[in-house]
Design a protein around this motif. Structure first.
Motif, short mmCIF file in Angstrom:
data_model
loop_
_atom_site.label_atom_id
_atom_site.label_comp_id
_atom_site.label_asym_id
_atom_site.label_seq_id
_atom_site.Cartn_x
_atom_site.Cartn_y
_atom_site.Cartn_z
N LYS A 102 -60.93 -108.28 -31.34
CA LYS A 102 -60.17 -109.50 -31.11
C LYS A 102 -58.86 -109.45 -31.90
O LYS A 102 -58.62 -110.24 -32.81
N VAL A 103 -58.01 -108.51 -31.55
CA VAL A 103 -56.68 -108.41 -32.13
C VAL A 103 -55.69 -108.17 -30.99
O VAL A 103 -56.07 -107.72 -29.91
N GLU A 104 -54.44 -108.48 -31.26
CA GLU A 104 -53.42 -108.33 -30.22
C GLU A 104 -53.21 -106.86 -29.87
O GLU A 104 -53.37 -105.97 -30.71
N GLN A 105 -52.83 -106.62 -28.61
CA GLN A 105 -52.61 -105.25 -28.14
C GLN A 105 -51.52 -104.56 -28.96
O GLN A 105 -51.60 -103.35 -29.23
N ALA A 106 -50.53 -105.32 -29.40
CA ALA A 106 -49.46 -104.72 -30.21
C ALA A 106 -49.99 -104.18 -31.53
O ALA A 106 -49.53 -103.14 -32.03
N VAL A 107 -50.98 -104.87 -32.10
CA VAL A 107 -51.57 -104.41 -33.36
C VAL A 107 -52.39 -103.15 -33.12
O VAL A 107 -52.35 -102.20 -33.92
N ILE A 108 -53.14 -103.12 -32.02
CA ILE A 108 -53.91 -101.93 -31.67
C ILE A 108 -52.99 -100.73 -31.53
O ILE A 108 -53.27 -99.64 -32.06
N GLU A 109 -51.89 -100.91 -30.83
CA GLU A 109 -50.94 -99.81 -30.63
C GLU A 109 -50.30 -99.38 -31.95
O GLU A 109 -50.05 -98.19 -32.17
N GLN A 110 -50.06 -100.35 -32.83
CA GLN A 110 -49.49 -100.01 -34.14
C GLN A 110 -50.45 -99.14 -34.95
O GLN A 110 -50.05 -98.17 -35.59
N ILE A 111 -51.74 -99.48 -34.91
CA ILE A 111 -52.75 -98.69 -35.61
C ILE A 111 -52.84 -97.30 -35.03
O ILE A 111 -52.87 -96.29 -35.75
N GLN A 112 -52.89 -97.21 -33.72
CA GLN A 112 -53.04 -95.92 -33.06
C GLN A 112 -51.83 -95.01 -33.29
O GLN A 112 -51.96 -93.78 -33.26
N ALA A 113 -50.68 -95.61 -33.57
CA ALA A 113 -49.46 -94.82 -33.75
C ALA A 113 -49.27 -94.33 -35.19
O ALA A 113 -48.35 -93.55 -35.46
N LEU A 114 -50.11 -94.77 -36.11
CA LEU A 114 -49.97 -94.35 -37.51
C LEU A 114 -50.10 -92.84 -37.62
O LEU A 114 -51.01 -92.24 -37.06
N GLU A 115 -49.17 -92.24 -38.35
CA GLU A 115 -49.20 -90.80 -38.56
C GLU A 115 -49.52 -90.49 -40.02
O GLU A 115 -49.20 -91.27 -40.91
N GLY A 116 -50.13 -89.35 -40.25
CA GLY A 116 -50.54 -88.98 -41.59
C GLY A 116 -52.05 -89.04 -41.73
O GLY A 116 -52.76 -89.32 -40.75
N GLU A 117 -52.55 -88.79 -42.92
CA GLU A 117 -53.99 -88.84 -43.18
C GLU A 117 -54.26 -89.98 -44.15
O GLU A 117 -53.66 -90.05 -45.23
N PHE A 118 -55.16 -90.88 -43.76
CA PHE A 118 -55.45 -92.06 -44.57
C PHE A 118 -56.95 -92.11 -44.87
O PHE A 118 -57.76 -92.38 -43.98
N VAL A 119 -57.32 -91.82 -46.10
CA VAL A 119 -58.71 -91.90 -46.53
C VAL A 119 -58.85 -93.10 -47.46
O VAL A 119 -58.40 -93.07 -48.61
N PHE A 120 -59.42 -94.17 -46.94
CA PHE A 120 -59.58 -95.41 -47.69
C PHE A 120 -60.99 -95.51 -48.28
O PHE A 120 -61.97 -95.12 -47.64
N GLU A 121 -61.07 -96.05 -49.49
CA GLU A 121 -62.34 -96.42 -50.11
C GLU A 121 -62.23 -97.87 -50.57
O GLU A 121 -61.27 -98.23 -51.25
N THR A 122 -63.18 -98.69 -50.16
CA THR A 122 -63.20 -100.09 -50.59
C THR A 122 -64.43 -100.32 -51.45
O THR A 122 -65.56 -100.18 -50.98
#
Length: 513
Positions: A102-122
């Protein structure tokens, strides 16, 4: 692990899965690992599109990964995600299984377009009501982009790592091994930090908006009520807020709101947001106001450089936790100094902590912490506790609580990396005392969020916005409501009523001027 009612609800949710998923667990001999095995087995039994395996080789044990079959999704829980995180688990299952988020299509596309390697720990705790927002946002990013990995870690299961990384407040977020953020963060905030061009694009879009008839600043009960009432008048209404829900996001139990028998703060906040979005309101979250310039059209300048314009303005920015302002408090914030006992209390299991403040919030915090930590020392400046008698009686009955009244906190001490004690002065004798501690929870009230209005509208000596019976400020066209104002009794129901009143007053101002 799951009772029959929960299993029935979960089975109904899993029917929305369109693509098969697998749960891959890495276990050890701990009791928690057996609980994880039981949980995953029960989930897999509820849907023919879900399978569970127990041959993983993840770095942390116990843990499990959620992935679409044939894909490499980086969604992992080093936790048994019950409590507040059960919703995070359900959403991860649905999203990995192809159910649209349940997020806007523009946000989905922004996430999919991210470049690089992102390893998150919460790093989180299961009693933290701010942690799920972070976990769910990062899980979604990991589902949508294979270059994003995320593991949600229960600090109570991995105490050695908690000590090693000096994690003393949750949620604590690391990116590629380095600190990334702490406290509640939502998806747009996270994206703004990793997508460096996002802020400029957003500012440009905000700057281009037409003037609002009513612009509401603040997304708590007062701001939400004001926006709903204004929008229902059929006028152009905008709402901008640093976070939707306001202080209710930090409130565990709400039991005194008319018609609502009992609920939790985040759930109440979600209902507020849903109602605002159900009417014709332009909602602009995650925005901070830098200044307000009065005039026939009021200019609201944002910290990102954008300017919004409005014919009338309602300020409902609420308040924040008051700080004790002693040496060591700022230095050890999130390193033993905390403001949310529900969130951070589990990190101090078996340790000694202090609570500063003898009002309802302080005494309630001490009672809650006493069930988790080894010992609680409560410090109150006045010569008696100010909390309700029933709370004081309960606190006094607890064997692992020490109460010091007529005591002034003068310093929070540490070893350079984390808190190790608190110093207070006995106001009667003048003697100074030091208590060895691992954590200090500050619970001494609220400060209004009105700094951006200094020199613009009249403020009280406490920084509250001076208003009349119609919520009007000293400047025509600017109104205010809720905890940021001089209205007494800072309660949700009062804030909501004041927000409605401010909207009606703003509408009356518009039709007369």
């Amino acid at each position: 692990m799951l009772d029959d009612a929960i299993k029935g609800q979960l089975a109904a949710y899993l029917e929305r899965i369109t693509q098969p998923i697998e749960l891959v667990a890495t276990l050890d001999d701990r009791e928690e690992a057996q609980q994880m095995r039981e949980l995953l087995s029960e989930i897999a039994a509820l849907s023919d599109k879900v399978t569970a395996r127990f041959d993983g080789n993840a770095a942390r044990r116990p843990s499990f990964r959620i992935s679409r079959v044939g894909a490499d999704m980086g969604v992992e829980f080093a936790a048994i995600p019950m409590g507040h995180e059960f919703t995070s688990l359900v959403l991860a299952l649905l999203q990995a299984g192809g159910h649209p988020p349940k997020v806007e299509q523009a946000v989905i596309e922004q996430i999919q377009a991210l470049e690089g390697e992102f390893v998150f720990e919460t790093w989180m705790s299961l009693t933290c009501h701010n942690c799920p927002d972070v976990v769910q946002a990062l899980n979604l990013m990991a589902v949508l982009n294979p270059r994003v990995r995320h593991v949600a870690i229960d600090g109570g299961l991995f105490q050695d790592e908690v000590e090693q990384r000096q994690i003393m407040a949750v949620p604590a977020i690391f990116l590629n091994g380095q600190p990334f953020g702490s406290g509640r963060m939502e998806l747009p905030e996270i994206l703004a930090k990793v997508d460096t061009g996002a802020a400029a694009r957003e500012a440009k879009a905000l700057d281009a908006k037409d003037a609002f008839d009513v612009l509401v600043v603040g997304g708590g009960p007062a701001g939400a009520a004001a926006a709903v009432y204004a929008a229902r008048k059929g006028i152009r209404t905008g709402l901008l807020a640093e976070r939707l829900g306001g202080q209710t996001m930090d409130t565990m139990g709400i039991e005194n709101y008319p018609s609502v028998l009992e609920t939790q703060g985040p759930k109440f906040a979600a209902a507020l947001e849903a109602q605002v979005r159900s009417v014709d309101v332009d909602v602009m979250p995650h925005q901070r106001v830098a200044a307000v310039e009065p005039g026939n059209t009021i200019a609201v300048k944002l910290e990102n450089g954008a300017t919004l314009r409005a014919k009338s303005l309602i300020v409902a920015t609420g308040a924040r936790w008051r700080k004790v302002n002693v040496p060591g408090e700022a230095e050890y914030a999130n390193k033993g100094v905390a403001y949310c006992p529900h969130c951070d209390g589990p990190l101090f299991k078996g340790k000694d902590v202090a609570v500063i403040g003898g009002g309802n919030s302080g005494v309630e915090a001490a009672i809650d912490l006493a069930g988790v930590v080894h010992h609680v020392t409560l410090i109150e400046f006045a010569d008696q506790l100010k909390a309700d008698a029933v709370l004081v009686k309960k606190l006094q009955s607890l064997p692992n609580v020490t109460i010091h009244v007529n005591a002034q906190t003068t310093e929070i001490t540490g070893d350079g990396q984390k808190v190790n004690g608190l110093v207070y002065t006995d106001r009667a004798s003048g003697e100074s005392h030091r208590v060895a501690l691992s954590g200090v929870f500050v619970q001494i009230g609220l400060v209004p969020n009105t700094e951006f209005l200094k020199g613009t509208v009249e403020l009280s000596r406490y920084g509250e916005i001076m208003i009349d019976e119609r919520c009007a400020t000293s400047v025509p066209g600017i109104f205010a409501a809720g905890d940021a104002t001089t209205v007494p009794y800072k309660q949700i129901v009062i804030a909501a009523g004041e927000g409605a009143k401010a909207a009606l007053s703003a509408f009356d101002h518009l039709i007369r001027h």
